[in-house]
Design a protein around this motif. Structure first.
Motif, PDB file in Angstrom:
ATOM      1  N   PHE A 273       0.098 -17.673   0.339  1.00  9.79           N
ATOM      2  CA  PHE A 273       0.935 -18.651  -0.354  1.00  9.79           C
ATOM      3  C   PHE A 273       0.673 -18.614  -1.851  1.00  9.79           C
ATOM      4  N   LEU A 274       1.705 -18.567  -2.643  1.00 13.49           N
ATOM      5  CA  LEU A 274       1.698 -18.552  -4.098  1.00 13.49           C
ATOM      6  C   LEU A 274       1.046 -17.298  -4.663  1.00 13.49           C
ATOM      7  N   LEU A 275      -0.230 -17.045  -4.307  1.00  9.13           N
ATOM      8  CA  LEU A 275      -0.905 -15.860  -4.838  1.00  9.13           C
ATOM      9  C   LEU A 275      -0.176 -14.600  -4.388  1.00  9.13           C
ATOM     10  N   GLY A 276       0.244 -14.583  -3.117  1.00 10.27           N
ATOM     11  CA  GLY A 276       0.991 -13.439  -2.622  1.00 10.27           C
ATOM     12  C   GLY A 276       2.331 -13.291  -3.304  1.00 10.27           C
ATOM     13  N   GLU A 277       2.961 -14.417  -3.606  1.00  7.55           N
ATOM     14  CA  GLU A 277       4.249 -14.379  -4.298  1.00  7.55           C
ATOM     15  C   GLU A 277       4.088 -13.834  -5.709  1.00  7.55           C
ATOM     16  N   ILE A 278       2.954 -14.113  -6.326  1.00  8.31           N
ATOM     17  CA  ILE A 278       2.695 -13.605  -7.674  1.00  8.31           C
ATOM     18  C   ILE A 278       2.362 -12.117  -7.629  1.00  8.31           C
ATOM     19  N   PHE A 279       1.408 -11.747  -6.760  1.00 11.35           N
ATOM     20  CA  PHE A 279       0.965 -10.355  -6.699  1.00 11.35           C
ATOM     21  C   PHE A 279       2.068  -9.410  -6.238  1.00 11.35           C
ATOM     22  N   SER A 280       2.979  -9.895  -5.394  1.00 10.25           N
ATOM     23  CA  SER A 280       4.045  -9.027  -4.900  1.00 10.25           C
ATOM     24  C   SER A 280       5.046  -8.665  -5.999  1.00 10.25           C
ATOM     25  N   GLN A 281       4.989  -9.368  -7.132  1.00  9.51           N
ATOM     26  CA  GLN A 281       5.843  -9.039  -8.266  1.00  9.51           C
ATOM     27  C   GLN A 281       5.172  -8.068  -9.236  1.00  9.51           C
ATOM     28  N   ASP A 282       3.938  -7.694  -8.949  1.00  9.14           N
ATOM     29  CA  ASP A 282       3.180  -6.821  -9.834  1.00  9.14           C
ATOM     30  C   ASP A 282       3.338  -5.373  -9.386  1.00  9.14           C
ATOM     31  N   PRO A 283       4.005  -4.516 -10.154  1.00 12.01           N
ATOM     32  CA  PRO A 283       4.223  -3.135  -9.720  1.00 12.01           C
ATOM     33  C   PRO A 283       2.944  -2.343  -9.522  1.00 12.01           C
ATOM     34  N   LEU A 284       1.894  -2.690 -10.268  1.00  9.41           N
ATOM     35  CA  LEU A 284       0.633  -1.971 -10.111  1.00  9.41           C
ATOM     36  C   LEU A 284      -0.018  -2.264  -8.765  1.00  9.41           C
ATOM     37  N   ARG A 285       0.089  -3.511  -8.304  1.00  8.04           N
ATOM     38  CA  ARG A 285      -0.463  -3.870  -7.001  1.00  8.04           C
ATOM     39  C   ARG A 285       0.477  -3.444  -5.871  1.00  8.04           C
ATOM     40  N   ALA A 286       1.771  -3.667  -6.069  1.00  9.56           N
ATOM     41  CA  ALA A 286       2.740  -3.440  -4.998  1.00  9.56           C
ATOM     42  C   ALA A 286       2.991  -1.959  -4.741  1.00  9.56           C
ATOM     43  N   SER A 287       2.860  -1.122  -5.753  1.00  6.47           N
ATOM     44  CA  SER A 287       3.120   0.307  -5.551  1.00  6.47           C
ATOM     45  C   SER A 287       1.876   1.150  -5.783  1.00  6.47           C
ATOM     46  N   ASP A 288       1.342   1.160  -7.003  1.00  4.64           N
ATOM     47  CA  ASP A 288       0.210   2.026  -7.328  1.00  4.64           C
ATOM     48  C   ASP A 288      -0.992   1.780  -6.410  1.00  4.64           C
ATOM     49  N   LYS A 289      -1.463   0.538  -6.363  1.00  4.66           N
ATOM     50  CA  LYS A 289      -2.674   0.245  -5.594  1.00  4.66           C
ATOM     51  C   LYS A 289      -2.435   0.427  -4.104  1.00  4.66           C
ATOM     52  N   ALA A 290      -1.257   0.055  -3.626  1.00  4.85           N
ATOM     53  CA  ALA A 290      -0.963   0.176  -2.200  1.00  4.85           C
ATOM     54  C   ALA A 290      -0.955   1.636  -1.757  1.00  4.85           C
ATOM     55  N   LEU A 291      -0.609   2.533  -2.658  1.00  2.89           N
ATOM     56  CA  LEU A 291      -0.552   3.945  -2.312  1.00  2.89           C
ATOM     57  C   LEU A 291      -1.867   4.672  -2.538  1.00  2.89           C
ATOM     58  N   THR A 292      -2.654   4.218  -3.482  1.00  5.85           N
ATOM     59  CA  THR A 292      -3.867   4.956  -3.836  1.00  5.85           C
ATOM     60  C   THR A 292      -5.143   4.402  -3.227  1.00  5.85           C
ATOM     61  N   SER A 293      -5.104   3.198  -2.672  1.00  6.06           N
ATOM     62  CA  SER A 293      -6.334   2.601  -2.141  1.00  6.06           C
ATOM     63  C   SER A 293      -6.595   2.983  -0.692  1.00  6.06           C
ATOM     64  N   CYS A 294      -5.652   3.675  -0.049  1.00  5.39           N
ATOM     65  CA  CYS A 294      -5.779   3.939   1.380  1.00  5.39           C
ATOM     66  C   CYS A 294      -6.156   5.378   1.695  1.00  5.39           C
ATOM     67  N   GLY A 295      -6.468   6.171   0.675  1.00  6.61           N
ATOM     68  CA  GLY A 295      -6.833   7.554   0.926  1.00  6.61           C
ATOM     69  C   GLY A 295      -7.152   8.276  -0.365  1.00  6.61           C
ATOM     70  N   PRO A 296      -7.288   9.603  -0.307  1.00  8.85           N
ATOM     71  CA  PRO A 296      -7.690  10.379  -1.491  1.00  8.85           C
ATOM     72  C   PRO A 296      -6.556  10.682  -2.444  1.00  8.85           C
ATOM     73  N   TYR A 297      -5.350  10.208  -2.135  1.00  5.96           N
ATOM     74  CA  TYR A 297      -4.183  10.546  -2.945  1.00  5.96           C
ATOM     75  C   TYR A 297      -4.325  10.064  -4.384  1.00  5.96           C
ATOM     76  N   LYS A 298      -4.095  10.967  -5.318  1.00  5.98           N
ATOM     77  CA  LYS A 298      -4.087  10.641  -6.739  1.00  5.98           C
ATOM     78  C   LYS A 298      -2.648  10.710  -7.240  1.00  5.98           C
ATOM     79  N   MET A 299      -2.113   9.579  -7.629  1.00  4.98           N
ATOM     80  CA  MET A 299      -0.705   9.511  -7.997  1.00  4.98           C
ATOM     81  C   MET A 299      -0.449  10.059  -9.397  1.00  4.98           C
ATOM     82  N   LYS A 300       0.545  10.934  -9.486  1.00  4.35           N
ATOM     83  CA  LYS A 300       0.985  11.417 -10.784  1.00  4.35           C
ATOM     84  C   LYS A 300       1.890  10.372 -11.423  1.00  4.35           C
ATOM     85  N   GLU A 301       1.918  10.353 -12.735  1.00  3.86           N
ATOM     86  CA  GLU A 301       2.690   9.331 -13.445  1.00  3.86           C
ATOM     87  C   GLU A 301       4.174   9.407 -13.115  1.00  3.86           C
TER      88      GLU A 301
END
Length: 411
Positions: A273-301
């Protein structure tokens, strides 16, 4: 009107005023540092939050008036990525997201439910923009297609959270001998992202029925399904009710055990509640971190720019992510249990293969081999891949999938 430099100091604690700016104002900002170097204390969305304990940060800001319908944000790579909740782009040149969009097409499938009212902001009750509104009658899905339509069909289904873009390396390999289609789920990428409660609530039941609608709209009589991650139980549920239409089922790091039914903290936080609504609007958390925190993948810009685009151009992606996370948190256990039951049922007759990235940091391999052995399905290990197998080892996965389908083709 030229830009004017003004110093801005925004509290690291999201206030009502700050949230109102995110959802209702027409202010676009370009920060004078690269997006990756932003401090952790920030409000999710288009307005970075800079801690007041150290120093202020300088921005170049401009209010967008009615005469600026074609307004375009532009920032050199050395400075950072321009972004705006009012629809800004990285530059007036072609971006990786634009190039990817040009490769696809829009397919209409699945009827819009609900009273047909205009969607409103769930926090302030403000009218939402066009991207948060449901289509008039049928939802629009973004699909990328390759290969000859006369060849056997293969449907590539991304996980949570991701996009069809994750299969960009798999598509050309399978296109040589198959009719292959990758699509964005509703709420992701370039597909429709209606405001929750206004036509689509993002429940797993709705995703199951919408998948059926899409497959029918694509006129796929027989199809091999490739699905990754947390959407696997939804696809297995569909396949169990349409076994006559499914040639092969290939699961990429699916949640197979009871322990897998709990979302990792990186994803479950979006349901708060609320915190999730805020974080879900953050592209770094919603895309970058979600893709890079679950394995060895290094995302290119250039890849990160494609994944960020939906969150940078509209708040609708964040609202959808928040709703999907809540649905996953509440329903995933039931769907995982159903998937386990279906895959071990003696009446299950779909050729099933599990491809497992051994460096998955979200889903433990404990119990996977036991389940595969007991269910008499096939297991293919990818030692160098993490949770998002198609991102880590796309070329390798493409060859593996092609081989599985070639051997399992029904005459």
């Amino acid at each position: 009107m030229p830009f004017s430099k003004v110093p801005l100091t925004i509290s690291a604690t999201p206030s009502t005023t700050t949230m109102a700016m995110i959802h209702s104002s027409a202010i676009s900002c370009i920060h004078n540092r690269h997006i990756k170097s932003l401090p952790l204390g920030r409000v999710a969305g288009s307005v970075p939050v800079v801690s007041t304990r150290k120093r202020s940060s300088r921005f170049i800001c401009r209010a967008i008036g009615e005469q600026d319908d074609g307004y375009l944000l532009d920032a050199p790579v050395s400075i950072g990525d321009g972004f705006s909740f009012s629809g800004g782009k990285y530059s007036d040149g072609s971006s990786p997201a634009d190039d990817w969009f040009k490769k696809g097409k829009i397919v209409k499938a699945h009827p819009v439910s609900g009273p047909g009212e205009k969607a409103k902001d769930p926090i302030f009750g403000l009218a939402m923009g066009a991207s948060s509104q449901a289509s008039d009658d049928v939802f629009r899905w973004f699909c990328v297609e390759g290969g000859n339509a006369d060849n056997p069909a293969v449907l590539l289904i991304h996980g949570f959270p991701s996009q069809a873009y994750s299969y960009r390396k798999v598509l050309p390999i399978l296109s040589k001998n198959y009719h292959v289609i990758a699509f964005d789920w509703l709420g992701f990428g370039f597909s429709d992202k209606p405001q929750p409660k206004y036509g689509f609530d993002y429940t797993l039941e709705e995703y199951e029925s919408s998948l059926e609608s899409l497959i029918n709209a694509l006129s796929l009589d027989k199809v091999s399904l490739v699905v990754q991650g947390y959407f696997s139980p939804v696809v297995v549920k569909y396949a169990s009710n349409h076994q006559d239409k499914v040639n092969n089922l290939i699961l990429l790091n699916p949640p197979l055990t009871a322990k897998h039914a709990n979302l990792p903290s990186t994803l479950s936080i979006f349901s708060n509640f609320l915190l999730g609504e805020i974080f879900s609007q953050d592209p770094l958390r919603a895309s970058d971190k979600a893709l890079t925190s679950c394995g060895p993948y290094k995302m290119k810009e250039e890849d990160a720019m494609v994944y960020r685009r939906p969150y940078l151009t509209s708040g609708s992606s964040g609202f959808a992510l928040n709703a999907i996370s809540r649905a996953m948190k509440n329903q995933l256990k039931v769907y995982v249990d159903d998937m386990r039951r279906i895959l071990t049922d003696q009446n299950w007759n779909v050729k099933t293969t599990v491809c497992w990235g051994q460096r998955d940091r979200w889903l433990s391999p404990d119990g996977v081999e036991d389940f595969i052995r007991d269910s008499k399905h096939k297991l293919v290990d990818l030692p160098m891949a993490g949770h998002h197998v198609q991102e880590d080892r796309g070329d390798e996965l493409g060859e593996i999938v092609a081989g599985i389908i070639r051997k399992g083709r029904r005459v």
